[in-house]
Design a protein around this motif. Structure first.
Motif, PDB file in Angstrom:
ATOM      1  N   LEU A 166      -6.756-111.895 -26.800  1.00 27.28           N
ATOM      2  CA  LEU A 166      -5.544-111.851 -27.610  1.00 27.28           C
ATOM      3  C   LEU A 166      -5.861-111.129 -28.916  1.00 27.28           C
ATOM      4  CD1 LEU A 166      -2.587-112.795 -27.860  1.00 27.28           C
ATOM      5  CD2 LEU A 166      -3.447-114.919 -28.840  1.00 27.28           C
ATOM      6  N   LEU A 167      -5.118-110.071 -29.214  1.00 31.83           N
ATOM      7  CA  LEU A 167      -5.357-109.279 -30.411  1.00 31.83           C
ATOM      8  C   LEU A 167      -4.406-109.630 -31.553  1.00 31.83           C
ATOM      9  CD1 LEU A 167      -6.052-105.741 -28.891  1.00 31.83           C
ATOM     10  CD2 LEU A 167      -7.659-107.606 -29.363  1.00 31.83           C
ATOM     11  N   THR A 168      -3.525-110.585 -31.339  1.00 29.07           N
ATOM     12  CA  THR A 168      -2.564-111.009 -32.354  1.00 29.07           C
ATOM     13  C   THR A 168      -2.619-112.529 -32.507  1.00 29.07           C
ATOM     14  OG1 THR A 168      -0.847-111.060 -30.654  1.00 29.07           O
ATOM     15  CG2 THR A 168      -0.970-109.082 -32.013  1.00 29.07           C
ATOM     16  N   VAL A 169      -1.970-113.017 -33.549  1.00 30.69           N
ATOM     17  CA  VAL A 169      -1.805-114.458 -33.762  1.00 30.69           C
ATOM     18  C   VAL A 169      -0.316-114.747 -33.825  1.00 30.69           C
ATOM     19  CG1 VAL A 169      -2.056-116.318 -35.457  1.00 30.69           C
ATOM     20  CG2 VAL A 169      -4.012-114.856 -34.917  1.00 30.69           C
ATOM     21  N   ASP A 170       0.160-115.729 -33.064  1.00 28.74           N
ATOM     22  CA  ASP A 170       1.579-116.091 -33.084  1.00 28.74           C
ATOM     23  C   ASP A 170       1.915-116.825 -34.375  1.00 28.74           C
ATOM     24  OD1 ASP A 170       1.830-114.982 -30.596  1.00 28.74           O
ATOM     25  OD2 ASP A 170       1.881-116.879 -29.504  1.00 28.74           O
ATOM     26  N   HIS A 171       2.915-116.327 -35.091  1.00 27.89           N
ATOM     27  CA  HIS A 171       3.355-116.966 -36.331  1.00 27.89           C
ATOM     28  C   HIS A 171       4.566-117.841 -36.060  1.00 27.89           C
ATOM     29  CE1 HIS A 171       1.224-113.299 -38.127  1.00 27.89           C
ATOM     30  NE2 HIS A 171       0.482-114.358 -38.404  1.00 27.89           N
ATOM     31  N   LEU A 255       5.319-116.060 -19.335  1.00 31.88           N
ATOM     32  CA  LEU A 255       4.019-115.805 -18.720  1.00 31.88           C
ATOM     33  C   LEU A 255       2.887-116.005 -19.724  1.00 31.88           C
ATOM     34  CD1 LEU A 255       4.769-112.447 -16.831  1.00 31.88           C
ATOM     35  CD2 LEU A 255       4.700-114.746 -15.832  1.00 31.88           C
ATOM     36  N   PRO A 256       1.875-116.786 -19.393  1.00 31.87           N
ATOM     37  CA  PRO A 256       0.671-116.815 -20.227  1.00 31.87           C
ATOM     38  C   PRO A 256       0.009-115.440 -20.226  1.00 31.87           C
ATOM     39  CG  PRO A 256       0.699-118.642 -18.649  1.00 31.87           C
ATOM     40  CD  PRO A 256       1.792-117.703 -18.249  1.00 31.87           C
ATOM     41  N   SER A 257      -0.809-115.185 -21.222  1.00 32.88           N
ATOM     42  CA  SER A 257      -1.460-113.874 -21.345  1.00 32.88           C
ATOM     43  C   SER A 257      -2.234-113.508 -20.084  1.00 32.88           C
ATOM     44  CB  SER A 257      -2.405-113.874 -22.554  1.00 32.88           C
ATOM     45  OG  SER A 257      -1.712-114.118 -23.744  1.00 32.88           O
ATOM     46  N   GLU A 258      -3.004-114.455 -19.572  1.00 30.55           N
ATOM     47  CA  GLU A 258      -3.824-114.175 -18.387  1.00 30.55           C
ATOM     48  C   GLU A 258      -2.957-113.844 -17.178  1.00 30.55           C
ATOM     49  OE1 GLU A 258      -4.131-116.696 -20.401  1.00 30.55           O
ATOM     50  OE2 GLU A 258      -6.102-116.388 -21.330  1.00 30.55           O
ATOM     51  N   ALA A 259      -1.841-114.549 -17.037  1.00 31.64           N
ATOM     52  CA  ALA A 259      -0.955-114.311 -15.893  1.00 31.64           C
ATOM     53  C   ALA A 259      -0.314-112.932 -15.974  1.00 31.64           C
ATOM     54  CB  ALA A 259       0.121-115.398 -15.829  1.00 31.64           C
ATOM     55  N   ALA A 260       0.086-112.523 -17.166  1.00 36.00           N
ATOM     56  CA  ALA A 260       0.687-111.202 -17.335  1.00 36.00           C
ATOM     57  C   ALA A 260      -0.322-110.111 -16.995  1.00 36.00           C
ATOM     58  CB  ALA A 260       1.199-111.039 -18.763  1.00 36.00           C
ATOM     59  N   LYS A 282      11.529-113.501 -13.131  1.00 38.43           N
ATOM     60  CA  LYS A 282      11.445-114.373 -11.965  1.00 38.43           C
ATOM     61  C   LYS A 282      11.067-115.792 -12.359  1.00 38.43           C
ATOM     62  CE  LYS A 282       9.014-114.775  -7.523  1.00 38.43           C
ATOM     63  NZ  LYS A 282       7.980-114.145  -6.642  1.00 38.43           N
ATOM     64  N   LYS A 283      10.199-115.905 -13.362  1.00 44.21           N
ATOM     65  CA  LYS A 283       9.702-117.218 -13.786  1.00 44.21           C
ATOM     66  C   LYS A 283      10.727-117.981 -14.619  1.00 44.21           C
ATOM     67  CE  LYS A 283       6.114-120.080 -14.281  1.00 44.21           C
ATOM     68  NZ  LYS A 283       4.977-119.715 -15.146  1.00 44.21           N
ATOM     69  N   ARG A 284      11.456-117.272 -15.478  1.00 49.20           N
ATOM     70  CA  ARG A 284      12.270-117.969 -16.481  1.00 49.20           C
ATOM     71  C   ARG A 284      13.734-117.538 -16.503  1.00 49.20           C
ATOM     72  NH1 ARG A 284      12.726-117.390 -22.373  1.00 49.20           N
ATOM     73  NH2 ARG A 284      12.935-119.456 -23.320  1.00 49.20           N
ATOM     74  N   GLY A 285      14.047-116.416 -15.845  1.00 55.38           N
ATOM     75  CA  GLY A 285      15.390-115.884 -15.941  1.00 55.38           C
ATOM     76  C   GLY A 285      15.571-115.096 -17.227  1.00 55.38           C
ATOM     77  N   LEU A 286      16.721-114.471 -17.382  1.00 59.53           N
ATOM     78  CA  LEU A 286      16.986-113.654 -18.557  1.00 59.53           C
ATOM     79  C   LEU A 286      17.557-114.537 -19.662  1.00 59.53           C
ATOM     80  CD1 LEU A 286      16.891-110.816 -19.746  1.00 59.53           C
ATOM     81  CD2 LEU A 286      19.205-110.435 -18.861  1.00 59.53           C
ATOM     82  N   LYS A 287      16.666-115.237 -20.377  1.00 60.86           N
ATOM     83  CA  LYS A 287      17.087-116.101 -21.473  1.00 60.86           C
ATOM     84  C   LYS A 287      16.915-115.441 -22.831  1.00 60.86           C
ATOM     85  CE  LYS A 287      16.206-120.423 -19.034  1.00 60.86           C
ATOM     86  NZ  LYS A 287      15.534-121.756 -19.076  1.00 60.86           N
ATOM     87  N   ASP A 288      16.246-114.302 -22.859  1.00 62.22           N
ATOM     88  CA  ASP A 288      16.002-113.600 -24.112  1.00 62.22           C
ATOM     89  C   ASP A 288      15.751-112.134 -23.768  1.00 62.22           C
ATOM     90  OD1 ASP A 288      15.525-113.026 -26.750  1.00 62.22           O
ATOM     91  OD2 ASP A 288      13.694-114.206 -26.938  1.00 62.22           O
ATOM     92  N   ASP A 289      15.839-111.260 -24.781  1.00 62.44           N
ATOM     93  CA  ASP A 289      15.442-109.874 -24.565  1.00 62.44           C
ATOM     94  C   ASP A 289      13.982-109.837 -24.117  1.00 62.44           C
ATOM     95  OD1 ASP A 289      17.927-109.007 -25.453  1.00 62.44           O
ATOM     96  OD2 ASP A 289      17.252-108.728 -27.514  1.00 62.44           O
ATOM     97  N   THR A 290      13.690-108.990 -23.154  1.00 57.57           N
ATOM     98  CA  THR A 290      12.321-108.861 -22.657  1.00 57.57           C
ATOM     99  C   THR A 290      11.907-107.399 -22.744  1.00 57.57           C
ATOM    100  OG1 THR A 290      13.118-108.611 -20.378  1.00 57.57           O
ATOM    101  CG2 THR A 290      12.504-110.818 -21.091  1.00 57.57           C
TER     102      THR A 290
END
Length: 426
Positions: A166-171, A255-260, A282-290
């Motif tokens: 992971l090259l970023t940190v989630d804020h 998707l977790p990072s490893e799964a992606a 497929k995993k979550r549906g279109l609940k947000d912009d992807t």
């Protein structure tokens, strides 16, 4: 995952010039080939991305080429995301000294990214719009990758042996305790949405404003403690290359990072980006912009279109090239930390939200003498115009560049030393 508020360096750190020199002596002076693709689906239409593969440090000199890729996930409208796509790189470049060599340029880049993000935030907020955006900006120069990010868009690196870094940190306030402490110490309040009857629902948010993030560009309707100061990480890949996946949280919430990374191994970048989006939907549906951008950094002596290989064998060779098993011999030549990430050399990482800490380094590249140049807005001011006594500008207490009065007010407000309503930048 690195701490969001503390500098992290790997001892002993090799100078970038040493790494580049080693590469030249080993015969690896040729730049890698970049292959990239992007895909996405819109729910609100607030995601934007940037692909600029042919940037030049020196106009007209192809040997100074570098590439930029970015994802912006807007909220409360698209204005901040659009502005960042169009101007963020410009602000970063303006903070870099002219006429310096590649190793000095790469060494100065982390500091310039901080100044560029803050400058973008100041300029956008002067427009008086309340939109905000995440920003994950990736600069690829040869095998050196530098990533700056605010918010919860993410960049991962998939390297030889299937190791994902992971090259970023989630804020996100929900997940980042250190950021929660910083926000409350600066005068913000952190809590969940209260329904009638006192029931708390949803993720942790910052009040006023109700934003789930602790860092972003824009968002002038929330407190100054939501800062635009990015987490920055710089790594140098080995000459086998690797794959970057840059995406908005519409991907990472599904998707977790490893799964992606695993889902698209062995596929060309264009197909890989589409498959990552498909798997998320497929995993979550279109609940947000992807939105997903995939960048493959490939050794220059390798060609996907090699006539000696059939398409099937060629794809297999490509997969093996980027994600094959590590050689046992390579582990003895590198530190255990580097070997564990497919021979990736970590050059720099810092996530502090204190502007003084982030701008207090690499001063030798820009003279701090009259006329004074603000480290953020890059405007020259004569001593009488920029002195502390006359205009409120200042130097940081540790070795640091000059800040003009407006940028000093911005710095003070972000650190909770001044009301956000009193700054000229809001």
């Amino acid at each position: 995952m690195a701490s969001a508020g503390k500098e992290r360096r790997l001892p002993p750190a090799l100078p970038l010039a040493t790494l580049i020199g080693r590469e030249l002596r080993a015969g690896g002076s040729e730049r890698p080939t970049l292959r990239y693709g992007h895909a996405g689906f819109a729910k609100r239409g607030e995601d934007y991305f940037l692909v600029k593969p042919d940037c030049l440090r020196v106009p007209g000199d192809s040997s100074t080429a570098f590439s930029v890729f970015a994802v912006f996930d807007g909220h409360n409208g698209v204005s901040a995301a659009v502005y960042s796509k169009e101007h963020l790189l410009e602000h970063v470049m303006s903070a870099l000294p002219p006429d310096i060599g590649r190793d000095d340029w790469l060494h100065a880049l982390p500091r310039a990214l901080v100044a560029g993000f803050v400058k973008a935030d100041i300029d956008f907020q002067r427009k008086g719009e309340v939109s905000g955006t995440t920003a994950t900006l990736v600069v690829v120069d040869g095998f050196t990758v530098t990533v700056a990010s605010v918010g919860d868009s993410r960049c991962i690196l998939d390297t030889q042996g299937g190791e994902v870094q992971l090259l970023t940190v989630d804020h996100r306030l929900e997940e980042n305790a250190e950021e929660r402490e910083r926000v409350t110490a600066s005068g913000g309040e952190v809590g969940r949405l209260n329904l009638f009857g006192g029931q708390e629902v949803g993720p942790l948010r910052c009040w006023p404003g109700g934003l789930c993030l602790s860092r972003s560009i824009g968002d002038m309707d929330v407190g100054e403690f939501i800062v635009p100061i990015p987490h920055v990480k710089q790594v140098k890949l080995s000459n086998i290359g690797g794959r970057l996946i840059i995406a908005s949280d519409g991907i990472w919430d599904a998707l977790p990072s490893e799964a992606a990374a695993k889902a698209c191994r062995g596929l060309p970048a264009e197909l890989a980006s589409k498959l990552v989006v498909k798997q998320a939907l497929k995993k979550r549906g279109l609940k947000d912009d992807t939105t997903c951008v995939v960048v493959d950094i490939i050794p220059s002596d390798y060609r996907l279109t090699s006539p000696q290989l059939s398409p099937k064998r060629n794809q297999s060779k490509f997969k093996s090239l980027l994600f094959g098993r590590r050689s046992h011999n390579s582990i003895g030549k590198l530190g255990a930390k580097s070997a564990s990430f497919g021979s990736v050399e970590e050059l720099f990482e810092e996530g502090s939200a204190m502007l003084e800490e982030r701008l207090g380094r690499n001063l030798s590249l820009k003279a701090v003498s009259p006329p004074f140049r603000c480290a953020i807005c890059q405007v020259d001011q004569e001593p009488l115009e920029g002195s502390m006594a006359e205009n409120g500008g200042s130097y940081c207490s540790s070795p640091c560049s000059y800040l003009c009065s407006d940028c000093q007010k911005k710095k003070d407000a972000m650190e909770g030393k001044r009301s956000s309503h009193s700054t000229a930048c809001r």
